[in-house]
Design a protein around this motif. Structure first.
Motif, PDB file in Angstrom:
ATOM      1  N   GLN A 144       0.779  -1.240   0.000  1.00  0.00           N
ATOM      2  CA  GLN A 144       0.000   0.000   0.000  1.00  0.00           C
ATOM      3  C   GLN A 144       0.810   1.289   0.000  1.00  0.00           C
ATOM      4  OE1 GLN A 144      -3.433   0.640  -0.133  1.00  0.00           O
ATOM      5  NE2 GLN A 144      -3.465  -1.486  -0.821  1.00  0.00           N
ATOM      6  N   SER A 145       2.080   1.264   0.393  1.00  0.00           N
ATOM      7  CA  SER A 145       2.831   2.521   0.492  1.00  0.00           C
ATOM      8  C   SER A 145       3.417   2.893  -0.869  1.00  0.00           C
ATOM      9  CB  SER A 145       3.919   2.424   1.559  1.00  0.00           C
ATOM     10  OG  SER A 145       4.792   1.353   1.331  1.00  0.00           O
ATOM     11  N   ARG A 146       3.047   4.053  -1.350  1.00  0.00           N
ATOM     12  CA  ARG A 146       3.309   4.433  -2.742  1.00  0.00           C
ATOM     13  C   ARG A 146       4.798   4.572  -3.089  1.00  0.00           C
ATOM     14  NH1 ARG A 146      -1.288   5.866  -5.480  1.00  0.00           N
ATOM     15  NH2 ARG A 146      -0.309   7.439  -6.783  1.00  0.00           N
ATOM     16  N   PRO A 147       5.650   5.153  -2.249  1.00  0.00           N
ATOM     17  CA  PRO A 147       7.068   5.196  -2.616  1.00  0.00           C
ATOM     18  C   PRO A 147       7.693   3.809  -2.792  1.00  0.00           C
ATOM     19  CG  PRO A 147       6.616   6.805  -0.930  1.00  0.00           C
ATOM     20  CD  PRO A 147       5.382   5.973  -1.051  1.00  0.00           C
ATOM     21  N   PHE A 148       7.197   2.819  -2.044  1.00  0.00           N
ATOM     22  CA  PHE A 148       7.683   1.454  -2.204  1.00  0.00           C
ATOM     23  C   PHE A 148       7.209   0.883  -3.544  1.00  0.00           C
ATOM     24  CE2 PHE A 148       7.537  -3.169  -1.608  1.00  0.00           C
ATOM     25  CZ  PHE A 148       8.765  -3.417  -1.019  1.00  0.00           C
ATOM     26  N   LEU A 149       5.967   1.220  -3.917  1.00  0.00           N
ATOM     27  CA  LEU A 149       5.363   0.659  -5.117  1.00  0.00           C
ATOM     28  C   LEU A 149       5.859   1.318  -6.401  1.00  0.00           C
ATOM     29  CD1 LEU A 149       1.664   0.470  -3.862  1.00  0.00           C
ATOM     30  CD2 LEU A 149       3.195  -1.463  -4.193  1.00  0.00           C
ATOM     31  N   PHE A 150       6.228   2.597  -6.326  1.00  0.00           N
ATOM     32  CA  PHE A 150       6.440   3.354  -7.561  1.00  0.00           C
ATOM     33  C   PHE A 150       7.823   3.992  -7.701  1.00  0.00           C
ATOM     34  CE2 PHE A 150       1.786   3.489  -6.850  1.00  0.00           C
ATOM     35  CZ  PHE A 150       1.392   2.794  -7.989  1.00  0.00           C
ATOM     36  N   SER A 151       8.763   3.669  -6.808  1.00  0.00           N
ATOM     37  CA  SER A 151      10.129   4.191  -6.948  1.00  0.00           C
ATOM     38  C   SER A 151      11.111   3.037  -7.086  1.00  0.00           C
ATOM     39  CB  SER A 151      10.519   5.024  -5.723  1.00  0.00           C
ATOM     40  OG  SER A 151       9.836   6.251  -5.717  1.00  0.00           O
ATOM     41  N   THR A 152      12.081   3.206  -7.956  1.00  0.00           N
ATOM     42  CA  THR A 152      13.101   2.170  -8.136  1.00  0.00           C
ATOM     43  C   THR A 152      13.836   1.921  -6.820  1.00  0.00           C
ATOM     44  OG1 THR A 152      13.396   2.709 -10.468  1.00  0.00           O
ATOM     45  CG2 THR A 152      15.239   1.606  -9.374  1.00  0.00           C
ATOM     46  N   ALA A 153      14.173   0.675  -6.572  1.00  0.00           N
ATOM     47  CA  ALA A 153      14.799   0.269  -5.310  1.00  0.00           C
ATOM     48  C   ALA A 153      16.164   0.914  -5.129  1.00  0.00           C
ATOM     49  CB  ALA A 153      14.924  -1.253  -5.275  1.00  0.00           C
ATOM     50  N   VAL A 154      16.595   1.001  -3.884  1.00  0.00           N
ATOM     51  CA  VAL A 154      17.911   1.537  -3.535  1.00  0.00           C
ATOM     52  C   VAL A 154      18.998   0.701  -4.205  1.00  0.00           C
ATOM     53  CG1 VAL A 154      19.500   1.952  -1.597  1.00  0.00           C
ATOM     54  CG2 VAL A 154      17.077   2.465  -1.354  1.00  0.00           C
ATOM     55  N   THR A 155      20.096   1.347  -4.576  1.00  0.00           N
ATOM     56  CA  THR A 155      21.150   0.679  -5.335  1.00  0.00           C
ATOM     57  C   THR A 155      21.851  -0.421  -4.525  1.00  0.00           C
ATOM     58  OG1 THR A 155      22.935   2.133  -4.623  1.00  0.00           O
ATOM     59  CG2 THR A 155      21.599   2.875  -6.488  1.00  0.00           C
ATOM     60  N   PRO A 156      22.388  -1.428  -5.207  1.00  0.00           N
ATOM     61  CA  PRO A 156      23.082  -2.521  -4.515  1.00  0.00           C
ATOM     62  C   PRO A 156      24.210  -2.040  -3.610  1.00  0.00           C
ATOM     63  CG  PRO A 156      22.694  -3.109  -6.803  1.00  0.00           C
ATOM     64  CD  PRO A 156      22.281  -1.687  -6.659  1.00  0.00           C
ATOM     65  N   ALA A 157      24.994  -1.085  -4.081  1.00  0.00           N
ATOM     66  CA  ALA A 157      26.123  -0.588  -3.279  1.00  0.00           C
ATOM     67  C   ALA A 157      25.634   0.014  -1.972  1.00  0.00           C
ATOM     68  CB  ALA A 157      26.915   0.450  -4.077  1.00  0.00           C
ATOM     69  N   ASP A 158      24.571   0.806  -2.038  1.00  0.00           N
ATOM     70  CA  ASP A 158      24.057   1.460  -0.841  1.00  0.00           C
ATOM     71  C   ASP A 158      23.462   0.448   0.142  1.00  0.00           C
ATOM     72  OD1 ASP A 158      24.727   4.054  -1.640  1.00  0.00           O
ATOM     73  OD2 ASP A 158      22.927   4.230  -2.853  1.00  0.00           O
ATOM     74  N   VAL A 159      22.769  -0.555  -0.386  1.00  0.00           N
ATOM     75  CA  VAL A 159      22.181  -1.580   0.480  1.00  0.00           C
ATOM     76  C   VAL A 159      23.282  -2.379   1.176  1.00  0.00           C
ATOM     77  CG1 VAL A 159      20.723  -3.627   0.552  1.00  0.00           C
ATOM     78  CG2 VAL A 159      20.106  -1.737  -0.937  1.00  0.00           C
ATOM     79  N   ALA A 160      24.299  -2.767   0.423  1.00  0.00           N
ATOM     80  CA  ALA A 160      25.394  -3.543   1.008  1.00  0.00           C
ATOM     81  C   ALA A 160      26.139  -2.733   2.068  1.00  0.00           C
ATOM     82  CB  ALA A 160      26.361  -3.984  -0.091  1.00  0.00           C
ATOM     83  N   ALA A 161      26.386  -1.452   1.778  1.00  0.00           N
ATOM     84  CA  ALA A 161      27.084  -0.600   2.743  1.00  0.00           C
ATOM     85  C   ALA A 161      26.245  -0.394   4.006  1.00  0.00           C
ATOM     86  CB  ALA A 161      27.418   0.741   2.102  1.00  0.00           C
ATOM     87  N   SER A 162      24.947  -0.222   3.849  1.00  0.00           N
ATOM     88  CA  SER A 162      24.060  -0.053   5.009  1.00  0.00           C
ATOM     89  C   SER A 162      24.064  -1.298   5.883  1.00  0.00           C
ATOM     90  CB  SER A 162      22.629   0.248   4.548  1.00  0.00           C
ATOM     91  OG  SER A 162      22.557   1.498   3.908  1.00  0.00           O
ATOM     92  N   THR A 163      24.025  -2.459   5.255  1.00  0.00           N
ATOM     93  CA  THR A 163      24.044  -3.715   6.009  1.00  0.00           C
ATOM     94  C   THR A 163      25.345  -3.847   6.785  1.00  0.00           C
ATOM     95  OG1 THR A 163      22.673  -4.737   4.296  1.00  0.00           O
ATOM     96  CG2 THR A 163      23.798  -6.219   5.822  1.00  0.00           C
ATOM     97  N   GLU A 164      26.459  -3.506   6.154  1.00  0.00           N
ATOM     98  CA  GLU A 164      27.756  -3.562   6.834  1.00  0.00           C
ATOM     99  C   GLU A 164      27.779  -2.612   8.034  1.00  0.00           C
ATOM    100  OE1 GLU A 164      31.872  -4.594   7.457  1.00  0.00           O
ATOM    101  OE2 GLU A 164      30.222  -5.554   6.360  1.00  0.00           O
ATOM    102  N   ALA A 165      27.210  -1.415   7.856  1.00  0.00           N
ATOM    103  CA  ALA A 165      27.175  -0.449   8.954  1.00  0.00           C
ATOM    104  C   ALA A 165      26.370  -0.979  10.136  1.00  0.00           C
ATOM    105  CB  ALA A 165      26.578   0.876   8.470  1.00  0.00           C
ATOM    106  N   ILE A 166      25.230  -1.597   9.861  1.00  0.00           N
ATOM    107  CA  ILE A 166      24.401  -2.156  10.941  1.00  0.00           C
ATOM    108  C   ILE A 166      25.163  -3.264  11.662  1.00  0.00           C
ATOM    109  CG2 ILE A 166      22.260  -3.383  11.479  1.00  0.00           C
ATOM    110  CD1 ILE A 166      21.877  -0.436  10.714  1.00  0.00           C
TER     111      ILE A 166
END
Length: 396
Positions: free
Chosen positions: A266-288
Motif C-alpha cells: 500500500q505505500s506508494r514510494p515502495f510501489l512506484f520508486s526504483t529500489a535503492v542501489t546494490p552498493a548502498d544496500v550492502a554498505a548499510s548492512t555492513e554499517a548495521i
C-alpha cells in the motif's frame, strides 16, 4: 517564452528572502564529507554533517559497496514489487529487524519517503493524528498527504497530549487516532518523552509512531530512542534513516509483520520508486553489523559531544537544552545568525546557519554536529574560532 507571471513571482520572492537573511546558499563540498571538508579550495572543520559515526567514509563500507557493484551492477533496475528486490534488500531488512528488536522491517529510498509512505498508507480522512509541533517536515507532509485531521500538540507537553487525546477519542469522530513524534528533535537535540507518550497512547488506544532519524545509531547502543527506553514491544511504527549515523542513504520502518506486509502493498514510494542501489544496500548492512558488534563509535561520538558542549557553554554560548550530540548555538536574529556562520567559515569552521522556516522566526542558530571522526585537536581549534567570532560580533 518564459511566463512573465513566473518571472515576477520568483524575482519578488527571492529578493524578499535575501533581504530578510532567509536565503540559503548551497556550498558544494569538494571530496568526502568527513570531519575536515574542502569548499572552494578551503579546508574547514566540518560541524554540519549528519555523519555522526564517520561511517560515510569508513573503509569497510567502501569495500562492500565496491564488491556489490561488481556483482550486482550500479542499479536495482526496477521497483521493489516487480523485480527490483534483490537478496541484498532482504538481508538488510532482516538485519535491521534484529537490530531494532521488531518482527520485520521495510526499507525505502530515503527517510523522507518513509514518512510520506507509512503515514498515508495507514491513516485517511476518517482518522486523526496528534503531532508534536516541532516534528520534522517529512512528518508534517506525510500527515497532510494522509488527509487525516492533524491535531497539533505543544512540544513535549504531556498534559496537552493527554487532553487532546481524550477530546479526540470522546468526540467519536475518528476511526483511528495516531500519536506521532520525533525520537530526537533535530533542531534542539532534545529527546521525546517516549515512556509517557506510550503510556498515554495505551490509555486511549492510540497508535504510536516514532521518527527516529536522529536517534538511530546514536541512542540505545545505536538501536535508537525506542530501544533506549526499552519500548520496542510497545511502539507500533519505528521509522529510521540510513542516511545519517549509518552513513549511506535510505530509510526504513520497523514493526509487526502484518504492518510491514501492509506497507509493502500500500505505500506508494515502495510501489512506484526504483529500489535503492546494490552498493548502498550492502554498505548499510555492513554499517548495521558494525553497530551490532561494538559501541566504540557511539562512545567516541558521545565523548566528543560532551567535550564540545562543555567548551561552548564555558564560552557563554546559548546551546539550549540538547540531550544528544546535536548542539545548537542559538543566536536569534536571522541576519546575525547568517553573519555569525559566515565569519566562522572565514576563520575555518563550517557550521551552517539555520533560520526560518526550518526554525521559528527569532530562533536562528548554527547547529553543530560533532562526530566520532573529530579529534580533540579539531574541536579545540573550533572552540578557539567560536570564541574569537563570538566576541567580535558581541554574541558572548
Amino acid at each position: 517564452m518564459t511566463s512573465t507571471k513566473l518571472t515576477s513571482f520568483l524575482s519578488e520572492k527571492l529578493e524578499g528572502l535575501k533581504s530578510q537573511g532567509l536565503y540559503n546558499e548551497i556550498d558544494p563540498v569538494e571530496g568526502a564529507n568527513g570531519a575536515i571538508i574542502t569548499i572552494k579550495g578551503k579546508e574547514l572543520i566540518n560541524l554540519s554533517s549528519n555523519n555522526y559515526l564517520g561511517l560515510a567514509t569508513d573503509e569497510r563500507l567502501k569495500k562492500v559497496a565496491i564488491d556489490a557493484v561488481k556483482t550486482y551492477g550500479v542499479g536495482a533496475g526496477a521497483v521493489r514489487t516487480i523485480n527490483g528486490t534483490l537478496d541484498l534488500h532482504l538481508k538488510l531488512e532482516e538485519k535491521l529487524a534484529a537490530f531494532k528488536g521488531t518482527e520485520a522491517v521495510i526499507s525505502y529510498q530515503s527517510g523522507f519517503n518513509c514518512n510520506m509512505a507509512a503515514i498515508s498508507a495507514v491513516m485517511d480522512k476518517n482518522d486523526a493524528i496528534l503531532s508534536d509541533e516541532l516534528n520534522h517536515a517529512s512528518i508534517i507532509d506525510g500527515c497532510r498527504l494522509s488527509k487525516a485531521k492533524i491535531i497539533r500538540v505543544n512540544h513535549s507537553d504531556m498534559d496537552d497530549l493527554r487532553q487532546k487525546a481524550k477530546e479526540a477519542v470522546e468526540s467519536g469522530q475518528y476511526n483511528k487516532i495516531m500519536v506521532i513524534t520525533d525520537g530526537v528533535f533535530s533542531m534542539d537535540g532534545d529527546v521525546a518523552k517516549l515512556p509517557e507518550i506510550v503510556d498515554i497512547a495505551e490509555e486511549f488506544d492510540l497508535m504510536t509512531y516514532v521518527d527516529d532519524a536522529h536517534g538511530s545509531g546514536v541512542l540505545g547502543k545505536g538501536a535508537g530512542t525506542v530501544k533506549h527506553f526499552g519500548l520496542q514491544d510497545r511502539v507500533d511504527f519505528q521509522m529510521g534513516t540510513l542516511s545519517k549515523a549509518i552513513g549511506v542513504i535510505g530509510g526504513y520502518v520497523a514493526g509487526k509483520q502484518e504492518l510491514i506486509d501492509w506497507l509493502k502493498v500500500q505505500s506508494r514510494p515502495f510501489l512506484f520508486s526504483t529500489a535503492v542501489t546494490p552498493a548502498d544496500v550492502a554498505a548499510s548492512t555492513e554499517a548495521i553489523e558494525i553497530l551490532m558488534d561494538s559501541t566504540e563509535l557511539q562512545n567516541r561520538l558521545w565523548e566528543n559531544s560532551d567535550y564540545l558542549k562543555k567548551g561552548l557553554t564555558q564560552l557563554g554560548f546559548d546551546i539550549g537544552n540538547s540531550e544528544t550530540p546535536i548542539t545548537p548555538c542559538i543566536i536569534g536574529d536571522e541576519k546575525a545568525t547568517q553573519q555569525f556562520s559566515k565569519r566562522l567559515y572565514e576563520e575555518g569552521v563550517y557550521a551552517k546557519s539555520i533560520v526560518f522556516p526550518t526554525v521559528p522566526k527569532g530562533k536562528g542558530r548554527v547547529r553543530n554536529m560533532p562526530t566520532s571522526a573529530h579529534t580533540k585537536e579539531m574541536l579545540d581549534q573550533a572552540l578557539t574560532i567560536y570564541e574569537k567570532v563570538g566576541k567580535e560580533l558581541g554574541i558572548i
